[in-house]
Design a protein around this motif. Structure first.
Motif, PDB file in Angstrom:
ATOM      1  N   ARG A 135       0.820  -1.208   0.000  1.00  0.00           N
ATOM      2  CA  ARG A 135       0.000   0.000   0.000  1.00  0.00           C
ATOM      3  C   ARG A 135       0.859   1.265   0.000  1.00  0.00           C
ATOM      4  O   ARG A 135       0.346   2.372  -0.056  1.00  0.00           O
ATOM      5  CB  ARG A 135      -0.935  -0.002   1.217  1.00  0.00           C
ATOM      6  CG  ARG A 135      -1.911  -1.172   1.231  1.00  0.00           C
ATOM      7  CD  ARG A 135      -2.863  -1.166   0.031  1.00  0.00           C
ATOM      8  NE  ARG A 135      -3.769  -2.309   0.039  1.00  0.00           N
ATOM      9  CZ  ARG A 135      -3.527  -3.467  -0.572  1.00  0.00           C
ATOM     10  NH1 ARG A 135      -2.407  -3.643  -1.289  1.00  0.00           N
ATOM     11  NH2 ARG A 135      -4.391  -4.459  -0.504  1.00  0.00           N
ATOM     12  N   SER A 189      -3.913  -3.818   5.142  1.00  0.00           N
ATOM     13  CA  SER A 189      -4.713  -4.108   3.957  1.00  0.00           C
ATOM     14  C   SER A 189      -4.021  -5.153   3.067  1.00  0.00           C
ATOM     15  O   SER A 189      -4.654  -6.087   2.565  1.00  0.00           O
ATOM     16  CB  SER A 189      -4.945  -2.795   3.206  1.00  0.00           C
ATOM     17  OG  SER A 189      -5.608  -3.020   2.004  1.00  0.00           O
ATOM     18  N   THR A 190      -2.708  -5.002   2.909  1.00  0.00           N
ATOM     19  CA  THR A 190      -1.943  -5.986   2.131  1.00  0.00           C
ATOM     20  C   THR A 190      -2.038  -7.370   2.789  1.00  0.00           C
ATOM     21  O   THR A 190      -2.147  -8.389   2.101  1.00  0.00           O
ATOM     22  CB  THR A 190      -0.463  -5.547   2.056  1.00  0.00           C
ATOM     23  OG1 THR A 190      -0.423  -4.187   1.637  1.00  0.00           O
ATOM     24  CG2 THR A 190       0.331  -6.420   1.114  1.00  0.00           C
ATOM     25  N   CYS A 191      -1.999  -7.373   4.122  1.00  0.00           N
ATOM     26  CA  CYS A 191      -2.072  -8.642   4.856  1.00  0.00           C
ATOM     27  C   CYS A 191      -3.364  -9.385   4.546  1.00  0.00           C
ATOM     28  O   CYS A 191      -3.379 -10.613   4.437  1.00  0.00           O
ATOM     29  CB  CYS A 191      -1.986  -8.401   6.362  1.00  0.00           C
ATOM     30  SG  CYS A 191      -0.355  -7.932   6.913  1.00  0.00           S
ATOM     31  N   LEU A 192      -4.442  -8.620   4.411  1.00  0.00           N
ATOM     32  CA  LEU A 192      -5.716  -9.266   4.099  1.00  0.00           C
ATOM     33  C   LEU A 192      -5.694  -9.813   2.674  1.00  0.00           C
ATOM     34  O   LEU A 192      -6.076 -10.948   2.418  1.00  0.00           O
ATOM     35  CB  LEU A 192      -6.869  -8.267   4.261  1.00  0.00           C
ATOM     36  CG  LEU A 192      -8.244  -8.913   4.095  1.00  0.00           C
ATOM     37  CD1 LEU A 192      -8.566  -9.802   5.290  1.00  0.00           C
ATOM     38  CD2 LEU A 192      -9.338  -7.871   3.916  1.00  0.00           C
ATOM     39  N   GLN A 193      -5.212  -9.002   1.741  1.00  0.00           N
ATOM     40  CA  GLN A 193      -5.210  -9.406   0.337  1.00  0.00           C
ATOM     41  C   GLN A 193      -4.412 -10.695   0.123  1.00  0.00           C
ATOM     42  O   GLN A 193      -4.804 -11.545  -0.662  1.00  0.00           O
ATOM     43  CB  GLN A 193      -4.636  -8.276  -0.523  1.00  0.00           C
ATOM     44  CG  GLN A 193      -4.645  -8.606  -2.007  1.00  0.00           C
ATOM     45  CD  GLN A 193      -4.188  -7.436  -2.857  1.00  0.00           C
ATOM     46  OE1 GLN A 193      -4.028  -6.324  -2.385  1.00  0.00           O
ATOM     47  NE2 GLN A 193      -3.973  -7.706  -4.129  1.00  0.00           N
ATOM     48  N   TYR A 194      -3.257 -10.807   0.795  1.00  0.00           N
ATOM     49  CA  TYR A 194      -2.376 -11.963   0.561  1.00  0.00           C
ATOM     50  C   TYR A 194      -2.476 -12.994   1.675  1.00  0.00           C
ATOM     51  O   TYR A 194      -1.652 -13.900   1.743  1.00  0.00           O
ATOM     52  CB  TYR A 194      -0.933 -11.500   0.360  1.00  0.00           C
ATOM     53  CG  TYR A 194      -0.801 -10.706  -0.925  1.00  0.00           C
ATOM     54  CD1 TYR A 194      -0.619 -11.358  -2.136  1.00  0.00           C
ATOM     55  CD2 TYR A 194      -0.945  -9.322  -0.920  1.00  0.00           C
ATOM     56  CE1 TYR A 194      -0.550 -10.648  -3.322  1.00  0.00           C
ATOM     57  CE2 TYR A 194      -0.880  -8.601  -2.095  1.00  0.00           C
ATOM     58  CZ  TYR A 194      -0.682  -9.259  -3.298  1.00  0.00           C
ATOM     59  OH  TYR A 194      -0.624  -8.560  -4.462  1.00  0.00           O
ATOM     60  N   ASN A 195      -3.459 -12.831   2.551  1.00  0.00           N
ATOM     61  CA  ASN A 195      -3.655 -13.767   3.654  1.00  0.00           C
ATOM     62  C   ASN A 195      -2.351 -14.013   4.417  1.00  0.00           C
ATOM     63  O   ASN A 195      -1.792 -15.110   4.404  1.00  0.00           O
ATOM     64  CB  ASN A 195      -4.234 -15.094   3.128  1.00  0.00           C
ATOM     65  CG  ASN A 195      -4.546 -16.037   4.268  1.00  0.00           C
ATOM     66  OD1 ASN A 195      -4.842 -15.588   5.384  1.00  0.00           O
ATOM     67  ND2 ASN A 195      -4.451 -17.333   4.010  1.00  0.00           N
ATOM     68  N   TYR A 225      -9.937  -3.565   8.931  1.00  0.00           N
ATOM     69  CA  TYR A 225      -9.108  -4.119   7.855  1.00  0.00           C
ATOM     70  C   TYR A 225      -9.393  -5.619   7.645  1.00  0.00           C
ATOM     71  O   TYR A 225      -8.704  -6.272   6.878  1.00  0.00           O
ATOM     72  CB  TYR A 225      -7.626  -3.931   8.182  1.00  0.00           C
ATOM     73  CG  TYR A 225      -7.048  -2.575   7.801  1.00  0.00           C
ATOM     74  CD1 TYR A 225      -6.794  -2.271   6.465  1.00  0.00           C
ATOM     75  CD2 TYR A 225      -6.727  -1.633   8.770  1.00  0.00           C
ATOM     76  CE1 TYR A 225      -6.234  -1.042   6.112  1.00  0.00           C
ATOM     77  CE2 TYR A 225      -6.169  -0.409   8.423  1.00  0.00           C
ATOM     78  CZ  TYR A 225      -5.931  -0.123   7.092  1.00  0.00           C
ATOM     79  OH  TYR A 225      -5.381   1.085   6.735  1.00  0.00           O
TER      80      TYR A 225
END
Lengths: 574, 165
Positions: free
Chosen positions: A51, A461-467, A513
């Motif tokens: 992000r 947010s990146t953590c959610l996208q890439y699990n 998030y």
């Protein structure tokens, strides 16, 4: 060698694939859209969308520190590239292998102050190991191969490759020719220690009555932990690590006397001050280690092993300098010690250890936990218990960083990931994410504080996208703890801009998030809630722990003093 | 202490700026700097005159050597060497007396007058720093110096020693 016709953008991606790159951490923008298009059309290299570009550099950095492989960053020209600067400097100061591919406006526009043009090669010049401005399509593969080679050999470091848009666009193609066997006439990183110096070092070491081994990040980057451990055991010597060197030998090893320096253990700093011989391995006598240079270990003979000649006799004069790769040199030292059939004199050795054990009994790394607020040190101890000491710990910068270094003994190299040289707040979360990318099955923990976490919190947010189910352990003291500590100690308790008003509700923030938030307010719920957090394997958990805001990091070297002049607690000198 | 460093490096874009950047980044001093490609067009040679004690000089040499582009660096001050600087100086030569004096001084210093204008002479002189300083001092006593430019020192070791790949 192949002779396929490719566009420049395709060459970039193919070159990375040829170099076994798994992940690129980046953010798209105008000048690199062709590369993003090339990434879209293949499956060899996975792109991770962050992000903010600074986080991309720290993610690549965390990945590199955990694996030893080169971390790769892709950013667009202008703001994309300048946002990488802090991350490049972080990697440079800690000698982390990283390649940053930065877009640039078309060659014909360079120098015209074109839209999103900055001279990133110029901006980054003082903080890179080397940089390339690639001006020709056909050079792309070999420039990238050279960048990787330079980044990950000798003393590792970041390399910037600038790629102007006109060599990436689909209008032009060329044969893909890449020589992975890089040879640069002005750069020869594979250095063996000079045999005469090895002999001199060994005769000094074997005659020592009070030997201390002092090792740093060089041991980690050279993967020389096992060699170091056998050298320590062969010499029956005490060993201390720098902040960067933690895990170089197991923190549980009997010969390990703790970290040295500003917040090191009393026994480590006392041992250094009283040593007659110091064997420095892959460490650089940083000012956070030495304290006042003029007062640093005046009676010790210093044997200094480092791959970088500039590190030798830069701040502290080395009596026996050895330039070489630390793993090779340690092997040479062990061979020479064996060749001389050296046997440790037990009486001398035991006298020295007896002295060290007396310093150990002071228990300088300790704190008082009463029934009031949770002490931050206690949290780190609980964290060690709940993770069995096996987690990767990525830290931000401040008091929590020092507590983690002091209270979480690292059993293995590469387990401790922190911005030691530059001290970059905002490093911890993206670094922990990079670790999680590298080792999805391992526990990756970010130890942080309410100040640091907000410097790259958008990466939730990146953590959610890439699990990426990292665990965030935030020691929330409602203030910039280390700044506050210095203000308490040196600035008459005037807390100028060091407390955090209007903190967000971190639990709700984590939830918004898409993650789980757990707050811990009381000591009696600490262990239970931590266990609860770590029982959740597939979700990111943000653990917000309200700790005592008045706690200081001790021990602490007294400003302008000798290496072993320390505060043990408020107002108490060693 | 004044030191003369000779550096052989890759003749690539950015090589020179890395050297100059390093000196300013690490607060090393540059008194003069001279650079040009060598007979091998892939290489550049730089001569830097700097100041510093032994400790500073050791760091300068090591830091310069650490740059990926740098092939070799040597401290010429430590050994027998030849050093030269080129001076071009434009002086006022309006009167007969001034013209005669300027010509005479130039001859004594083995310089040459390379251009003449209506009111000015342009003189070329090669020598070490002391000679050039002395020449400028004497010229300034006799006439007015309009403009001057110095190349900075270049140097080379005497005898068999050579700075090459």
């Amino acid at each position: 060698m192949t002779t396929q016709q490719l566009t420049g953008a395709e060459m970039v991606v193919k070159a990375l694939a040829e170099l076994d790159v798994e992940y690129i951490f980046g953010y798209p923008g105008g000048s690199v859209l062709d590369i993003y298009d090339a990434i879209f059309n293949q499956d060899d290299v996975e792109h991770v969308l962050v992000r903010h570009e600074q986080a991309a550099t720290h993610m690549a950095d965390g990945y590199a520190r955990a694996t030893g492989h080169v971390g790769v960053v892709l950013a667009t020209s202008g703001p994309g590239a300048t946002n990488c600067v802090t991350g490049i400097a972080t990697a440079y100061m800690d000698s982390i292998p990283m390649v940053v591919l930065a877009g640039q406006v078309a060659s014909s526009l360079i120098g015209d102050d074109a839209f999103q043009e900055t001279d990133i090669v110029g901006c980054s010049r003082p903080i890179v190991k080397h940089s390339f401005s690639c001006r020709s399509l056909k050079d792309i593969p070999n420039v990238i191969a050279k960048a990787f080679y330079i980044a990950n050999t000798g003393r590792p470091g970041p390399v910037v490759v600038e790629l102007p848009k006109d060599i990436l666009i689909p209008d032009h193609t060329a044969a893909f020719e890449m020589n992975k066997d890089v040879n640069l006439r002005a750069y020869n990183p594979n250095v063996k220690g000079h045999q005469k110096q090895i002999r001199k070092a060994v005769s000094t070491i074997t005659q020592a009555k009070r030997l201390v081994i002092y090792s740093g990040g060089g041991i980690i980057s050279a993967n020389a932990s096992e060699l170091l451990t056998s050298l320590v055991e062969r010499l029956k010597a005490p060993i201390t690590n720098t902040l960067m060197g933690l895990g170089g030998i197991s923190g549980l090893h009997d010969n390990f006397i703790g970290m040295l320096g500003m917040h090191g253990s009393l026994e480590a700093n006392k041992a250094m001050a009283n040593a007659d011989v110091i064997l420095a391995l892959g460490a650089r006598f940083d000012d956070r280690v030495t304290n006042k240079v003029e007062k640093f270990c005046p009676n010790a003979t210093i044997v200094h092993v480092d791959i970088d000649p500039t590190s030798i006799s830069k701040t502290i004069n080395a009596h026996i300098p050895i330039v070489g790769l630390v793993d090779i040199v340690m092997q040479q030292l062990i061979e020479e010690i064996d060749a001389q059939e050296y046997v440790v004199d037990e009486t001398i050795n035991q006298n020295w250890w007896q002295q060290i054990n007396e310093w150990r009994q002071v228990k300088s790394i300790s704190y008082q936990q009463d029934q009031g607020k949770i002490k931050p040190q206690r949290v780190i101890e609980s964290l060690y218990e709940v993770t069995h000491g096996d987690a990767y710990i990525s830290s931000d910068v401040g008091q929590h960083q020092m507590f983690a270094a002091q209270y979480y003994p690292f059993k293995k190299p590469r387990q401790w990931i922190n911005s030691g040289g530059l001290g970059t707040m905002g490093f911890g979360l993206p670094a922990a994410m990079g670790v999680k990318m590298a080792f999805p099955d391992a526990e990756s923990v970010c130890v942080t504080g309410d100040g640091s976490i907000q410097m790259n919190i958008q990466e939730l947010s990146t953590c959610l996208q890439y699990n990426l189910p990292v665990k965030i352990i935030s020691l929330n003291n409602r203030s910039l703890g280390m700044v506050r500590q210095w203000q308490d100690m040196i600035y008459g308790g005037r807390h100028s801009s060091s407390y955090m008003e209007s903190l967000p509700d971190f639990i709700k923030l984590a939830e918004s998030y898409g993650h789980i938030g757990i707050q811990i307010n009381h000591l009696d719920e600490l262990d239970e809630k931590l266990a609860q957090a770590f029982a959740i394997k597939d979700r990111l958990v943000f653990v917000d722990i309200l700790v005592d805001e008045k706690e200081h990091v001790y021990p602490m070297q007294i400003k302008h003093g000798a290496v072993d002049e320390m505060w043990l607690s408020k107002g108490v000198k060693a | 202490m004044r030191r003369i460093l000779a550096i052989l490096l890759e003749n690539e874009p950015g090589s020179l700026s890395r050297i100059v950047g390093l000196f300013s980044q690490r607060a090393f001093n540059i008194e003069t700097l001279s650079v040009a490609p060598t007979e091998d067009a892939s290489l550049s040679r730089i001569t830097i005159v700097t100041k510093g004690d032994d400790r500073v000089l050791e760091q300068i040499v090591k830091q310069v050597n650490k740059l990926i582009d740098v092939i070799k660096i040597t401290d010429l001050t430590e050994r027998n060497h030849v050093e030269r600087e080129l001076l071009l100086v434009k002086v006022l030569a309006m009167t007969d007396k001034a013209r005669t004096e300027v010509t005479r001084i130039t001859e004594i210093f083995r310089g040459s007058i390379v251009d003449i204008g209506k009111q000015v002479y342009t003189i070329e002189l090669t020598g070490d720093v002391e000679k050039i300083n002395a020449f400028i001092g004497i010229l300034a006593n006799e006439t007015e110096i309009i403009e001057s430019v110095r190349s900075g020192t270049v140097g080379i070791a005497r005898g068999e020693k050579a700075l090459r790949i």
